[in-house]
Design a protein around this motif. Structure first.
Motif, PDB file in Angstrom:
ATOM      1  N   ARG A 225       6.843 101.184  76.295  1.00  0.00           N
ATOM      2  CA  ARG A 225       5.941 100.077  76.630  1.00  0.00           C
ATOM      3  C   ARG A 225       4.674 100.588  77.293  1.00  0.00           C
ATOM      4  O   ARG A 225       3.568 100.139  76.993  1.00  0.00           O
ATOM      5  CB  ARG A 225       6.650  99.084  77.566  1.00  0.00           C
ATOM      6  CG  ARG A 225       7.486  98.054  76.865  1.00  0.00           C
ATOM      7  CD  ARG A 225       7.842  96.891  77.784  1.00  0.00           C
ATOM      8  NE  ARG A 225       8.613  97.323  78.942  1.00  0.00           N
ATOM      9  CZ  ARG A 225       9.935  97.434  78.964  1.00  0.00           C
ATOM     10  NH1 ARG A 225      10.641  97.170  77.880  1.00  0.00           N
ATOM     11  NH2 ARG A 225      10.546  97.821  80.067  1.00  0.00           N
ATOM     12  N   GLY A 229       1.117 100.385  75.562  1.00  0.00           N
ATOM     13  CA  GLY A 229       0.217  99.529  76.323  1.00  0.00           C
ATOM     14  C   GLY A 229      -1.151 100.141  76.517  1.00  0.00           C
ATOM     15  O   GLY A 229      -2.145  99.435  76.707  1.00  0.00           O
ATOM     16  N   ASP A 233      -3.541  95.837  72.842  1.00  0.00           N
ATOM     17  CA  ASP A 233      -3.506  94.698  73.760  1.00  0.00           C
ATOM     18  C   ASP A 233      -2.241  93.883  73.557  1.00  0.00           C
ATOM     19  O   ASP A 233      -1.475  93.658  74.483  1.00  0.00           O
ATOM     20  CB  ASP A 233      -4.747  93.827  73.566  1.00  0.00           C
ATOM     21  CG  ASP A 233      -6.024  94.538  73.978  1.00  0.00           C
ATOM     22  OD1 ASP A 233      -5.964  95.325  74.944  1.00  0.00           O
ATOM     23  OD2 ASP A 233      -7.058  94.334  73.332  1.00  0.00           O
ATOM     24  N   THR A 234      -2.030  93.429  72.337  1.00  0.00           N
ATOM     25  CA  THR A 234      -0.813  92.689  72.004  1.00  0.00           C
ATOM     26  C   THR A 234      -0.303  93.192  70.661  1.00  0.00           C
ATOM     27  O   THR A 234      -1.099  93.495  69.763  1.00  0.00           O
ATOM     28  CB  THR A 234      -1.069  91.174  71.896  1.00  0.00           C
ATOM     29  OG1 THR A 234      -2.015  90.929  70.846  1.00  0.00           O
ATOM     30  CG2 THR A 234      -1.608  90.620  73.214  1.00  0.00           C
ATOM     31  N   GLU A 236       1.060  91.519  68.314  1.00  0.00           N
ATOM     32  CA  GLU A 236       0.733  90.573  67.243  1.00  0.00           C
ATOM     33  C   GLU A 236      -0.647  90.836  66.650  1.00  0.00           C
ATOM     34  O   GLU A 236      -0.912  90.447  65.501  1.00  0.00           O
ATOM     35  CB  GLU A 236       0.791  89.135  67.771  1.00  0.00           C
ATOM     36  CG  GLU A 236       2.170  88.690  68.215  1.00  0.00           C
ATOM     37  CD  GLU A 236       2.455  89.056  69.670  1.00  0.00           C
ATOM     38  OE1 GLU A 236       1.638  89.800  70.275  1.00  0.00           O
ATOM     39  OE2 GLU A 236       3.485  88.608  70.201  1.00  0.00           O
ATOM     40  N   ASN A 237      -1.521  91.470  67.401  1.00  0.00           N
ATOM     41  CA  ASN A 237      -2.864  91.791  66.923  1.00  0.00           C
ATOM     42  C   ASN A 237      -3.004  93.285  66.611  1.00  0.00           C
ATOM     43  O   ASN A 237      -4.086  93.853  66.738  1.00  0.00           O
ATOM     44  CB  ASN A 237      -3.911  91.374  67.951  1.00  0.00           C
ATOM     45  CG  ASN A 237      -4.037  89.868  68.061  1.00  0.00           C
ATOM     46  OD1 ASN A 237      -3.915  89.157  67.070  1.00  0.00           O
ATOM     47  ND2 ASN A 237      -4.252  89.369  69.269  1.00  0.00           N
ATOM     48  N   SER A 238      -1.895  93.890  66.169  1.00  0.00           N
ATOM     49  CA  SER A 238      -1.886  95.324  65.895  1.00  0.00           C
ATOM     50  C   SER A 238      -1.373  95.593  64.483  1.00  0.00           C
ATOM     51  O   SER A 238      -0.538  94.849  63.961  1.00  0.00           O
ATOM     52  CB  SER A 238      -0.992  96.058  66.900  1.00  0.00           C
ATOM     53  OG  SER A 238      -1.417  95.797  68.227  1.00  0.00           O
ATOM     54  N   LEU A 260       8.090  95.009  72.183  1.00  0.00           N
ATOM     55  CA  LEU A 260       6.746  94.605  71.756  1.00  0.00           C
ATOM     56  C   LEU A 260       6.815  94.226  70.284  1.00  0.00           C
ATOM     57  O   LEU A 260       6.698  95.070  69.396  1.00  0.00           O
ATOM     58  CB  LEU A 260       5.755  95.743  71.995  1.00  0.00           C
ATOM     59  CG  LEU A 260       5.639  96.213  73.448  1.00  0.00           C
ATOM     60  CD1 LEU A 260       4.786  97.475  73.539  1.00  0.00           C
ATOM     61  CD2 LEU A 260       5.057  95.104  74.322  1.00  0.00           C
TER      62      LEU A 260
END
Length: 285
Positions: A225, A229, A233-234, A236-238, A260
């Motif tokens: 993590r 990190g 950022d998230t 879902e946006n990767s 994640l």
């Protein structure tokens, strides 16, 4: 035990190795010698394991219907892959275990593909064949035959993006692209697998082997993590990518271990991207 969805240790696998509804698949491979995995399997494998070949079982190397090159290891049609799983005896309720001897490099591709067809009960043997043998467990060279399975495709638990999606993201950056290749190949150096060296502009580098501890097992969830990190950022946006959509799945597995969830795979990855000279290329760090 509840079904495993990310990693399983050798000791837990050994306790269930003879369970009728557990399906074990040997994913060993060598990109430079495609016959090496099957040769190693024939010499000795986890008892009851069947062989899964990266090039023929986990890929469909035919061009797209329009003749376009889809990368070195394009995904097969979902229904065709389901048929392969049935041939291996995978049922709707089967616990599937994937392993290799390369730190999960190839087993993670099978893990991701099971999730792609909506099968959640799939895990990678943490530490691979080496961990199995270190635990004092035997190998077998006996042939394996299982009754035909009845697994059906369900809503995907994993998502993909296309080259067009990546191109659109360059114009309006909203998602972080993470490249799983070794740092030198990411920089465009020492490229031996693809005709062009470099990376997708704006991509960040996370070498998949950095997910592993020195003993070849995955790092603890908290460490993963922290590592990811610093890159995204998230989830879902990767978007995870690599050379041909294989080791990117290792990063996707590490993200799942870290809790994640939601990152997408670009299956064609660099091999597809660089095949079109109109697509931009970046080099260096």
């Amino acid at each position: 035990m509840p079904y495993a969805t990310t990693l399983i240790c050798a000791e837990d696998l050994a306790r269930h190795i003879h369970d009728a509804n557990w399906v074990v698949l040997d994913c060993r491979h060598d990109l430079a010698n495609p016959d090496a995995g099957k040769t190693a399997y024939d010499a000795g494998h986890i008892p009851g394991a069947q062989f899964a070949h990266l090039d023929t079982d986990l890929s469909d190397k035919r061009p797209a219907p329009d003749g376009a090159f889809r990368g070195r290891h394009p995904l097969p049609d979902r229904n065709a892959f389901v048929e392969t799983l049935r041939r291996w005896g995978v049922n709707h309720g089967s616990q599937v275990i994937a392993y290799d001897a390369q730190g999960g490099m190839f087993a993670a591709r099978l893990w991701w593909m099971l999730r792609w067809i909506g099968h959640e009960a799939v895990a990678v043997l943490d530490g691979g064949l080496q961990a199995w043998q270190a635990a004092g467990q035997p190998l077998s060279n006996a042939p394996v035959a299982r009754p035909r399975g009845n697994v059906e495709p369900h809503a995907p638990l994993a998502s993909t993006v296309s080259a067009a999606d990546i191109l659109a993201n360059l114009a309006n950056p909203a998602r972080t692209v993470v490249d799983a290749r070794a740092p030198d190949r990411f920089r465009g150096e020492n490229e031996t697998l693809d005709p062009v060296g470099g990376h997708i502009p704006g991509a960040k580098n996370r070498f998949f082997k950095d997910n592993l501890a020195p003993d070849g097992r995955f790092k603890p969830a908290a460490q993963l993590r922290q590592d990811f990190g610093a890159l995204i950022d998230t989830p879902e946006n990767s978007i995870m990518q690599c050379g041909s959509g294989v080791t990117a799945c290792h990063n996707l597995l590490a993200l799942e271990v870290a809790g994640l969830k939601g990152a997408a795979l670009y299956p064609g990855s660099w091999s597809e991207w660089c095949a079109d000279p109109a697509r931009p290329v970046a080099r260096g760090g």
